[in-house]
Design an enzyme around this catalytic site. Structure first.
Site, PDB file in Angstrom:
ATOM      1  N   TYR A  60       0.653  -1.040  -0.040  1.00 56.26           N
ATOM      2  CA  TYR A  60      -0.034   0.021   0.035  1.00 56.26           C
ATOM      3  C   TYR A  60       1.038   1.303  -0.002  1.00 56.26           C
ATOM      4  O   TYR A  60       1.622   1.255   0.787  1.00 56.26           O
ATOM      5  CB  TYR A  60      -0.881   0.059   1.290  1.00 56.26           C
ATOM      6  CG  TYR A  60      -2.385   0.405   0.909  1.00 56.26           C
ATOM      7  CD1 TYR A  60      -2.857   1.553   0.227  1.00 56.26           C
ATOM      8  CD2 TYR A  60      -3.314  -0.710   1.017  1.00 56.26           C
ATOM      9  CE1 TYR A  60      -3.966   1.638  -0.094  1.00 56.26           C
ATOM     10  CE2 TYR A  60      -4.391  -0.468   0.513  1.00 56.26           C
ATOM     11  CZ  TYR A  60      -4.861   0.600   0.009  1.00 56.26           C
ATOM     12  OH  TYR A  60      -6.239   0.928  -0.273  1.00 56.26           O
ATOM     13  N   GLU A  62      -0.029   5.121  -0.425  1.00 59.59           N
ATOM     14  CA  GLU A  62      -0.912   6.345  -0.623  1.00 59.59           C
ATOM     15  C   GLU A  62       0.162   7.453  -0.660  1.00 59.59           C
ATOM     16  O   GLU A  62       0.874   7.534   0.286  1.00 59.59           O
ATOM     17  CB  GLU A  62      -2.013   6.479   0.383  1.00 59.59           C
ATOM     18  CG  GLU A  62      -3.230   5.949  -0.072  1.00 59.59           C
ATOM     19  CD  GLU A  62      -4.584   6.328   0.858  1.00 59.59           C
ATOM     20  OE1 GLU A  62      -5.476   5.780   0.783  1.00 59.59           O
ATOM     21  OE2 GLU A  62      -4.140   7.006   2.017  1.00 59.59           O
ATOM     22  N   ASP A 206      -4.400  14.658 -25.152  1.00 59.51           N
ATOM     23  CA  ASP A 206      -4.485  13.187 -24.808  1.00 59.51           C
ATOM     24  C   ASP A 206      -3.832  12.453 -25.858  1.00 59.51           C
ATOM     25  O   ASP A 206      -4.269  12.074 -26.788  1.00 59.51           O
ATOM     26  CB  ASP A 206      -5.971  13.171 -24.838  1.00 59.51           C
ATOM     27  CG  ASP A 206      -6.471  11.797 -24.460  1.00 59.51           C
ATOM     28  OD1 ASP A 206      -5.558  10.822 -24.134  1.00 59.51           O
ATOM     29  OD2 ASP A 206      -7.566  11.440 -24.154  1.00 59.51           O
ATOM     30  N   THR A 232      -1.602   6.935 -22.228  1.00 58.55           N
ATOM     31  CA  THR A 232      -1.660   5.494 -21.746  1.00 58.55           C
ATOM     32  C   THR A 232      -0.307   4.757 -21.514  1.00 58.55           C
ATOM     33  O   THR A 232       0.507   5.400 -22.348  1.00 58.55           O
ATOM     34  CB  THR A 232      -2.620   4.384 -22.347  1.00 58.55           C
ATOM     35  OG1 THR A 232      -2.165   4.603 -23.580  1.00 58.55           O
ATOM     36  CG2 THR A 232      -4.168   4.996 -22.477  1.00 58.55           C
ATOM     37  N   LYS A 235      -0.387   1.102 -24.968  1.00 60.75           N
ATOM     38  CA  LYS A 235      -0.626   1.163 -26.495  1.00 60.75           C
ATOM     39  C   LYS A 235       0.577   0.587 -27.038  1.00 60.75           C
ATOM     40  O   LYS A 235       1.228   0.025 -26.923  1.00 60.75           O
ATOM     41  CB  LYS A 235      -1.500   2.256 -26.737  1.00 60.75           C
ATOM     42  CG  LYS A 235      -3.063   1.969 -26.149  1.00 60.75           C
ATOM     43  CD  LYS A 235      -3.967   3.255 -26.311  1.00 60.75           C
ATOM     44  CE  LYS A 235      -5.268   3.170 -25.620  1.00 60.75           C
ATOM     45  NZ  LYS A 235      -6.168   4.464 -25.836  1.00 60.75           N
ATOM     46  N   ARG A 241      -1.118  -1.995 -18.497  1.00 58.27           N
ATOM     47  CA  ARG A 241      -2.173  -1.140 -18.607  1.00 58.27           C
ATOM     48  C   ARG A 241      -1.999   0.030 -17.522  1.00 58.27           C
ATOM     49  O   ARG A 241      -1.834  -0.340 -16.333  1.00 58.27           O
ATOM     50  CB  ARG A 241      -3.465  -2.023 -18.294  1.00 58.27           C
ATOM     51  CG  ARG A 241      -3.312  -3.158 -19.163  1.00 58.27           C
ATOM     52  CD  ARG A 241      -4.726  -3.931 -19.201  1.00 58.27           C
ATOM     53  NE  ARG A 241      -5.664  -2.820 -19.804  1.00 58.27           N
ATOM     54  CZ  ARG A 241      -5.543  -2.646 -21.134  1.00 58.27           C
ATOM     55  NH1 ARG A 241      -4.883  -3.693 -21.979  1.00 58.27           N
ATOM     56  NH2 ARG A 241      -6.297  -1.687 -21.975  1.00 58.27           N
TER      57      ARG A 241
HETATM   58  C1  LIG Z   1      -7.125   4.727 -24.934  1.00 57.25           C
HETATM   59  C2  LIG Z   1      -7.498   5.927 -25.105  1.00 57.25           C
HETATM   60  C3  LIG Z   1      -8.041   6.595 -23.452  1.00 57.25           C
HETATM   61  C4  LIG Z   1      -8.431   5.741 -22.348  1.00 57.25           C
HETATM   62  O1  LIG Z   1      -7.399   4.904 -21.897  1.00 57.25           O
HETATM   63  P1  LIG Z   1      -8.178   3.714 -20.851  1.00 57.25           P
HETATM   64  O2  LIG Z   1      -6.745   3.338 -20.188  1.00 57.25           O
HETATM   65  O3  LIG Z   1      -8.781   2.600 -21.582  1.00 57.25           O
HETATM   66  O4  LIG Z   1      -8.818   4.255 -19.888  1.00 57.25           O
HETATM   67  C5  LIG Z   1      -8.164   7.988 -23.285  1.00 57.25           C
HETATM   68  N1  LIG Z   1      -8.070   8.601 -24.579  1.00 57.25           N
HETATM   69  C6  LIG Z   1      -7.822   8.215 -25.716  1.00 57.25           C
HETATM   70  C7  LIG Z   1      -7.516   9.173 -26.968  1.00 57.25           C
HETATM   71  C8  LIG Z   1      -7.454   6.804 -25.917  1.00 57.25           C
HETATM   72  O5  LIG Z   1      -7.329   6.514 -27.229  1.00 57.25           O
END
Ligand SMILES: *Cc1c(COP(=O)(O)O)cnc(C)c1O
Length: 413
Positions: A60, A62, A206, A232, A235, A241
């Site tokens: 843990y 935090e 993003d 993320t 990807k 993840r």
């Molecule tokens: C994949 C993605 C997310 C979200 O990712 P998660 O891990 O599935 O929550 C957010 N924004 C964009 C543009 C994405 O391609």
């Protein structure tokens, strides 16, 4: 068959919980014997999997390194500092937060750091490739903020820069979001910065999809332009993840507080350790070669699909991502995906800009990790079109998929 990352773990699992062990092995088999073209997926390295399956999962933690709410964090503090330092150096960012549990959590934290409920936000509209967190009514974003959507040009499929500027001037958003789940081209971050400055808005990039290409030098970086970059780690970047945020020092404290304690509790230290491993891998010359090969493969795949008669959005790609309309082959995206699934070719449906029916979204991150190159992309495009047309029946297609995958096991024994 043993499980790739830790044979003892698999043995323990098989002895203690054969039911679950069987599920795990069945999924490994599915991943190894079908063609993985889901644009958001990849194969993490055995080292990343080992960190995920490590005893750091027990801890843990935090708070942040040096300021935790739990005892016994001195070792995991080193792991998180390592992940943060590697992320900062990989992306040339002044500050990194590596605690976000997912890409969506990272976007939530970016909004929490910069916005108040009711603020106006300008983002790519959902029909054009915006993510759920970019204003969907089914998501917190659409409920708590007033989203205005820009689109893409009906002819070219490219982001309509004139519309972005006009909407920004008319609506005076508190933040502008650039980033997409399906846009196959590079995003002009300098343009978005300019518009954001014109109207006094924050710029949030993003970069969930392209951040791995950025790490490998195969796509432009949003870091010099955006106030906050969300991403993320699973990807193209090929990590566990999870999510992360990058920003300048002046926003560091606001971003950190927006992650913890505002939107999350304890950090997942095994995932953070796995992120550190992935950042280390992404900093190697081999990863740069990989990232460029991902794009080269996607270009060949896009050209192959276009040659087979599919309508490829924007006419091609700059990234790992291709979206295409199979309508000229006589079926819509949903039917096409079903036929392909039966043939062992796994990909997504997606909304197509300015079209009534759905299209196909595919990516080359996973197959490139497996070692495939341009010749395999040519084969995949032809096979995919044959299956979609209904010319190649699924049993024969499965055989060809098996043949194609033969030389490229995701986890060599
Ligand atoms: C994949 C993605 C997310 C979200 O990712 P998660 O891990 O599935 O929550 C957010 N924004 C964009 C543009 C994405 O391609």
């Amino acid at each position: 068959m043993s499980v790739i990352h830790a044979p003892q773990t698999a043995d323990v699992l098989a002895r203690q919980d054969p039911e679950l062990a069987e599920i795990l092995l069945a999924e490994l088999d599915r991943q190894s014997t079908s063609l993985q073209l889901v644009a958001a997926e990849n194969f993490t390295s055995p080292a990343v999997l080992a960190a995920l399956g490590s005893p750091l999962a027990n801890k843990y933690a935090e708070g942040y390194p040096g300021a935790r709410h739990h005892g016994g964090c001195e070792i995991v503090d080193v792991a998180e500092r390592l992940a943060v330092d590697r992320a900062k150096s990989l992306f040339g960012a002044e500050h990194a937060n590596v605690q976000s549990h997912s890409g969506s959590s990272a976007v939530l934290a970016a909004y929490a750091a910069l916005l108040r409920p009711g603020d106006t936000v300008l983002a790519l509209g959902l029909p054009y490739g915006g993510h759920l967190t970019h204003g969907s009514p089914a998501n917190f974003s659409g409920r708590w903020f007033d989203f205005v959507g820009y689109g893409v040009d009906a002819e070219t499929g490219l982001i309509d820069h004139d519309q972005v500027r006009t909407l920004a001037l008319n609506h005076r958003p508190k933040a502008i979001v650039c980033g997409s789940i399906a846009y196959p081209r590079h995003i002009d971050y300098a343009f978005f910065r300019e518009v954001a400055d014109e109207v006094g808005a924050y710029l949030i990039a993003d970069a969930a999809h392209p951040i791995g290409l950025v790490a490998g030098g195969a796509a432009p970086s949003p870091v010099p332009y955006a106030d906050v970059v969300c991403a993320t780690t699973h990807k193209v970047l090929r990590g566990p993840r999870g999510g992360m945020l990058l920003c300048g020092s002046e926003l560091a404290e606001r971003v950190d507080r927006a992650v913890f304690p505002f939107t999350q509790g304890g950090a997942q230290m095994h995932t953070i350790a796995a992120k550190a491993v992935a950042f280390g891998e992404a900093a190697t010359p081999a990863f740069a070669v990989y990232a460029h090969q991902v794009v080269a493969n996607a270009r060949v795949l896009a050209a192959g699909l276009a040659g087979q008669g599919l309508v490829v959005t924007t006419g091609g790609t700059d990234t790992h991502l291709v979206t295409a309309d199979p309508a000229p082959l006589g079926v819509d995206g949903r039917t096409a995906r079903g036929r392909l699934a039966a043939a062992g070719i796994v990909l997504d449906c997606c909304a197509l800009p300015h079209a009534d029916s759905r299209g196909l979204r595919l990516g080359t991150a996973a197959v490139t990790t497996q070692g495939m190159g341009e010749p395999e992309m040519v084969r995949i495009a032809a096979l995919l079109a044959g299956v979609v047309r209904g010319e190649v029946e699924s049993a024969r297609a499965r055989e060809e998929v098996r043949d194609l995958l033969g030389g490229f096991p995701p986890y060599p024994a």
